[in-house]
Enzyme design. Sequence first.
Site, PDB file in Angstrom:
ATOM      1  N   ARG A  90       0.855  -1.203   0.000  1.00  0.00           N
ATOM      2  CA  ARG A  90       0.000   0.000   0.000  1.00  0.00           C
ATOM      3  C   ARG A  90       0.885   1.245   0.000  1.00  0.00           C
ATOM      4  O   ARG A  90       0.579   2.242  -0.641  1.00  0.00           O
ATOM      5  CB  ARG A  90      -0.916  -0.002   1.231  1.00  0.00           C
ATOM      6  N   ASP A 150     -10.878  -4.496   8.054  1.00  0.00           N
ATOM      7  CA  ASP A 150      -9.925  -5.443   8.660  1.00  0.00           C
ATOM      8  C   ASP A 150     -10.605  -6.293   9.733  1.00  0.00           C
ATOM      9  O   ASP A 150     -10.319  -7.491   9.864  1.00  0.00           O
ATOM     10  CB  ASP A 150      -8.720  -4.685   9.235  1.00  0.00           C
TER      11      ASP A 150
END
Length: 306
Positions: A90, A150
């Site tokens: 990321r 998440d």
Amino acid sequence: MKIGIIGAGNIGANVAYGLICSEFSDKISQIALVDIVENLAIGKALDLSHASAVFEKDIKVIGGSDYAILSGYDIVVITAGQTRKAGQSREDLLKINAKIVAEISAKIANIAPNSVIILVTNPLDFMVYTAYKSSGFPKNRIIGMAGELDSARLKCEISNLKNEKISHIKASVVGFHNDKMEILKDEIFIDNKKVEFSGKEFDEISQNTKNCGPKIVNLLGTSAFLAPASGIVKIIKQIITEEDKTLICSVIDESEVPCGRFVKLGKFGVKEIVKFNYSQNFTQNFAYFKEKIKNIEIKTQNKETK
Ligand code: APR
């Protein structure tokens, strides 16, 4: 409520679709998709307006590349940016997406100065900070979506491991949306009973949760979009309905470091950052963020708007 979505790609279009299908859709009057690729925004808006009509909903969906269509909007979601390719982290997207998000945030500040900005572009926590600086908005009006995603991924892992229904599981992931994310081991419950894991089991669910993103990138050649879009819809629901519910969102507190924390949301964005006894590791990771962000040039707005 009028909801703008910057980026009419995979996440943007699915956020719009999720809103149209939601149980709170009657609270939404208009959705606007803005994309640098004008035809994409216009075409998807047209398709979505038909989807809305199929469900007999009164949501007007418009699209274009001119930010003026967002004038006076209440919520603006930023999904614009590059996605990860296989082998990319990321953080590899940091410089390129920071430039995109900074430009967009400044435009939003001009055209929708009272809006709440929600981010999903990666690397998420860095983009939250970028939008905060570039919009000049107060901290409560900048929200990043990652903790709910998440945590959902963690719940799926627990569900598979323990053969339990998702709706019976409570599990939370806080901190950064990267390998440093923190799974709250002592906060995992099934039917309100604390769950015990062997060391091996916990390592496995932790690793699998962290690997969900790269696994999907390897399978699809682009990043996940349906679950991230769902996370945004969940945040918008909280903002609109102001239910007394705690979510995990990337927000900025007095430390000036954005990351996943427990929050309550309402029509002005973050109503409350809920007090929680985070681990030492959680705060120690702030140094990592500060070190990385200082090398990124972010054009800032001087004045905070209310
Ligand atoms: N202004 C407006 N739109 C832009 C801009 C810009 N400056 N730059 C890119 N876009 C648009 C692209 O044209 C594209 O339609 O953003 C859209 C992004 O869509 P996708 O490529 O389908 O990406 P998506 O899967 O939606 O993910 C977007 O979210 O989870 C993160 O890592 C992911 O950073 C990525 C972001």
